[in-house]
Design a protein around this motif. Structure first.
Motif, PDB file in Angstrom:
ATOM      1  N   UNK A   1      43.595  22.306-126.628  1.00 39.48           N
ATOM      2  CA  UNK A   1      42.393  23.065-126.980  1.00 39.48           C
ATOM      3  C   UNK A   1      41.215  22.488-126.206  1.00 39.48           C
ATOM      4  N   UNK A   2      41.005  23.023-125.006  1.00 42.81           N
ATOM      5  CA  UNK A   2      39.967  22.461-124.142  1.00 42.81           C
ATOM      6  C   UNK A   2      38.562  22.853-124.584  1.00 42.81           C
ATOM      7  N   UNK A   3      38.402  23.976-125.273  1.00 38.43           N
ATOM      8  CA  UNK A   3      37.077  24.323-125.786  1.00 38.43           C
ATOM      9  C   UNK A   3      36.665  23.319-126.856  1.00 38.43           C
ATOM     10  N   UNK A   4      37.586  23.013-127.761  1.00 41.95           N
ATOM     11  CA  UNK A   4      37.282  22.012-128.789  1.00 41.95           C
ATOM     12  C   UNK A   4      37.029  20.647-128.165  1.00 41.95           C
ATOM     13  N   UNK A   5      37.763  20.319-127.106  1.00 45.23           N
ATOM     14  CA  UNK A   5      37.548  19.042-126.414  1.00 45.23           C
ATOM     15  C   UNK A   5      36.129  18.969-125.849  1.00 45.23           C
ATOM     16  N   UNK A   6      35.669  20.053-125.226  1.00 47.49           N
ATOM     17  CA  UNK A   6      34.315  20.075-124.668  1.00 47.49           C
ATOM     18  C   UNK A   6      33.280  19.894-125.777  1.00 47.49           C
ATOM     19  N   UNK A   7      33.477  20.553-126.908  1.00 46.01           N
ATOM     20  CA  UNK A   7      32.535  20.413-128.016  1.00 46.01           C
ATOM     21  C   UNK A   7      32.554  18.997-128.594  1.00 46.01           C
ATOM     22  N   UNK A   8      33.714  18.356-128.578  1.00 48.50           N
ATOM     23  CA  UNK A   8      33.773  16.981-129.091  1.00 48.50           C
ATOM     24  C   UNK A   8      33.045  16.018-128.160  1.00 48.50           C
ATOM     25  N   UNK A   9      33.026  16.320-126.855  1.00 51.95           N
ATOM     26  CA  UNK A   9      32.223  15.517-125.925  1.00 51.95           C
ATOM     27  C   UNK A   9      30.758  15.618-126.318  1.00 51.95           C
ATOM     28  N   UNK A  10      30.306  16.829-126.629  1.00 53.32           N
ATOM     29  CA  UNK A  10      28.934  17.000-127.085  1.00 53.32           C
ATOM     30  C   UNK A  10      28.687  16.245-128.384  1.00 53.32           C
ATOM     31  N   UNK A  11      29.655  16.265-129.292  1.00 48.84           N
ATOM     32  CA  UNK A  11      29.526  15.513-130.544  1.00 48.84           C
ATOM     33  C   UNK A  11      29.179  14.054-130.269  1.00 48.84           C
ATOM     34  N   UNK A  12      30.007  13.430-129.419  1.00 44.02           N
ATOM     35  CA  UNK A  12      29.814  11.995-129.186  1.00 44.02           C
ATOM     36  C   UNK A  12      28.571  11.715-128.353  1.00 44.02           C
ATOM     37  N   UNK A  13      28.262  12.610-127.428  1.00 46.31           N
ATOM     38  CA  UNK A  13      27.021  12.460-126.671  1.00 46.31           C
ATOM     39  C   UNK A  13      25.824  12.462-127.626  1.00 46.31           C
ATOM     40  N   UNK A  14      25.823  13.382-128.580  1.00 43.53           N
ATOM     41  CA  UNK A  14      24.698  13.499-129.507  1.00 43.53           C
ATOM     42  C   UNK A  14      24.646  12.358-130.507  1.00 43.53           C
ATOM     43  N   UNK A  15      25.784  11.787-130.841  1.00 42.68           N
ATOM     44  CA  UNK A  15      25.781  10.612-131.703  1.00 42.68           C
ATOM     45  C   UNK A  15      25.137   9.426-130.988  1.00 42.68           C
ATOM     46  N   UNK A  16      25.369   9.357-129.691  1.00 42.16           N
ATOM     47  CA  UNK A  16      24.829   8.240-128.911  1.00 42.16           C
ATOM     48  C   UNK A  16      23.359   8.460-128.569  1.00 42.16           C
ATOM     49  N   UNK A  17      23.006   9.688-128.266  1.00 41.14           N
ATOM     50  CA  UNK A  17      21.637  10.004-127.846  1.00 41.14           C
ATOM     51  C   UNK A  17      21.043  11.054-128.784  1.00 41.14           C
ATOM     52  N   UNK A  18      20.894  10.721-130.064  1.00 47.66           N
ATOM     53  CA  UNK A  18      20.516  11.791-130.984  1.00 47.66           C
ATOM     54  C   UNK A  18      19.065  12.213-130.858  1.00 47.66           C
ATOM     55  N   UNK A  19      18.276  11.546-130.024  1.00 46.00           N
ATOM     56  CA  UNK A  19      16.925  12.031-129.740  1.00 46.00           C
ATOM     57  C   UNK A  19      16.905  13.057-128.614  1.00 46.00           C
ATOM     58  N   UNK A  20      18.065  13.262-127.973  1.00 46.43           N
ATOM     59  CA  UNK A  20      18.145  14.225-126.875  1.00 46.43           C
ATOM     60  C   UNK A  20      17.926  15.634-127.412  1.00 46.43           C
ATOM     61  N   UNK A  21      17.157  16.446-126.698  1.00 49.68           N
ATOM     62  CA  UNK A  21      16.820  17.781-127.159  1.00 49.68           C
ATOM     63  C   UNK A  21      16.735  18.728-125.972  1.00 49.68           C
TER      64      UNK A  21
END
Length: 428
Positions: A193-213
């Motif tokens: 499930x590559x769509x879910x994989x891409x969204x999980x990358x965003x999950x972890x990116x946002x956990x690390x940089x949660x001030x990103x907007x």
């Protein structure tokens, strides 16, 4: 919060395997590991995989051979396993040619079924996005074609990322078996499930940089372009896509696999697809995925023509039947190096642009209007940034490998300032 580097565990080799030869060790250490900063694990996987690259094979490498001391030492030097913690971490620029690995401990743990290579995501941060400036820098996901690797973007896109004129952060994921599951794949890849994989990358990116907007976009070539179209078809919240050498699927409208996926739409319209700016780049002499569409690789999948695909996106984005496109001609150099031209189709009212390169084959073009096609895509993303409102992951991605609704229109900063919910994913 400190960015901690954790060194990868050694891959095990059979205890009775012979040690890798001196020539193999030399090729591994001096050429493979430093090549585009790919590191120990990628090279070890290449030795032990089904299709060993010729340089390693010609150097006498044998699948399963035991590491020499020199080979083993590179495990401690590549720094390619990184852990990310919840926090407002500052962006740190990397040197051109040396991207960092994004949150691989979390991503590779949650997506262990992808193997040790296809779970690694490279992130390219230019100096213009260092520190607080990075909080507004848009992301571009670059998806390689079938047979490609994410490391290819380091040299092909990296110079434009770092040229001082762009505020984009490059995200370079890797497909399983060097391809993406876009619906028409078979075998084991059809269950990825590559769509879910891409969204999980965003999950972890946002956990690390949660001030990103910022905004986030997708560029893909061929099989990677098909993934960009699939992201659009499933309405997961990207702010724009650019598809080179592939168009929308016409039939079937959805796929059966992966069986537990929430992202099975192949085409538009459907009840989840949302307004999304779209750029198309395609050669009219493409012998692999024809500009005029048709049956894909013997069926059963059928592609729209590029003209129909662009019209569908224009309709999705609100253009009415009487709002036609304009045509202009710009200079181009085909992917075989022949001086040519490209016809540019522009739906001004709905942020859809298409380029048809005269004589362009599957590589589309070396340049369009004096710019590499990836640069054309970056300029398109800059033009449409802000057309779609900011979005945020609002669902837990644990039940089915991805949130049913993907991303919705809420400010990143606001939701994370309140509290980012715990995200957990089933191992894939």
């Amino acid at each position: 919060i400190a960015f901690t580097v954790v060194f990868a565990l050694a891959l095990s080799s059979p205890c009775n395997a012979a040690q890798c030869t001196h020539s193999c060790s030399s090729e591994f250490v001096n050429n493979c590991v430093p090549f585009q900063n790919q590191g120990y694990e990628v090279c070890r996987d290449e030795i032990d995989g089904a299709n060993m690259p010729l340089p390693l094979s010609n150097a006498g490498c044998v699948a399963g051979c035991q590491d020499t001391d020199e080979m083993a030492a590179t495990k401690d030097d590549n720094g390619d396993t990184t852990t990310c913690s919840l926090g407002a971490e500052a962006f740190v620029a990397n040197e051109q040619g040396s991207p960092i690995t994004l949150c691989s401990e979390q991503i590779c743990s949650l997506w262990s079924g992808r193997g040790t290579t296809a779970c690694k995501v490279l992130m390219d941060v230019p100096s213009t996005c260092a520190g607080a400036a990075g909080q507004k820098c848009p992301l571009i996901f670059f998806f390689h074609g079938a047979g490609g690797q994410n490391s290819m973007w380091v040299n092909s896109v990296g110079p434009d990322i770092h040229d001082g004129t762009n505020d984009f952060i490059g995200i370079y994921p890797q497909g399983v078996d060097n391809q993406w599951n876009t619906g028409s794949q078979s075998g084991a890849v059809s269950e990825v499930d590559d769509v879910a994989f891409v969204l999980s990358i965003m999950d972890d990116f946002l956990k690390k940089y949660f001030s990103w907007d910022g905004s986030f976009f997708a560029y893909g070539h061929s099989n990677g372009a098909a993934l960009a179209n699939k992201l659009a078809a499933n309405g997961v919240g990207f702010h724009g896509i650019a598809a080179a050498a592939s168009q929308l699927i016409q039939t079937p409208e959805s796929s059966a696999d992966p069986a537990d996926s929430s992202y099975l739409y192949n085409t538009i319209p459907n009840h989840v697809a949302q307004l999304i700016p779209m750029l198309s780049l395609h050669g009219d002499s493409d012998g692999t995925i024809p500009y005029d569409g048709g049956v894909l690789f013997g069926g059963p999948y059928v592609l729209y023509s590029e003209a129909d695909s662009q019209r569908i996106y224009a309709d999705l984005n609100g253009c009415t039947s009487d709002e036609m496109y304009s045509e202009t001609t710009v200079p181009a150099v085909t992917d075989s190096g022949v001086t040519s031209s490209a016809t540019k189709y522009t739906y001004d009212a709905c942020n859809v642009v298409g380029y048809k390169v005269s004589g362009g084959d599957h590589g589309v073009a070396n340049s369009i209007d004096g710019k590499a096609i990836t640069k054309v895509a970056m300029e398109f993303f800059k033009d449409v940034d802000g057309v779609v409102s900011s979005a945020v992951l609002t669902e837990d991605h644990s039940a089915d490998g991805g949130a049913a609704n993907g991303l919705s229109g809420v400010s990143f900063g606001a939701i994370f300032a309140a509290l980012f919910p715990a995200l957990s994913l089933l191992n894939q």
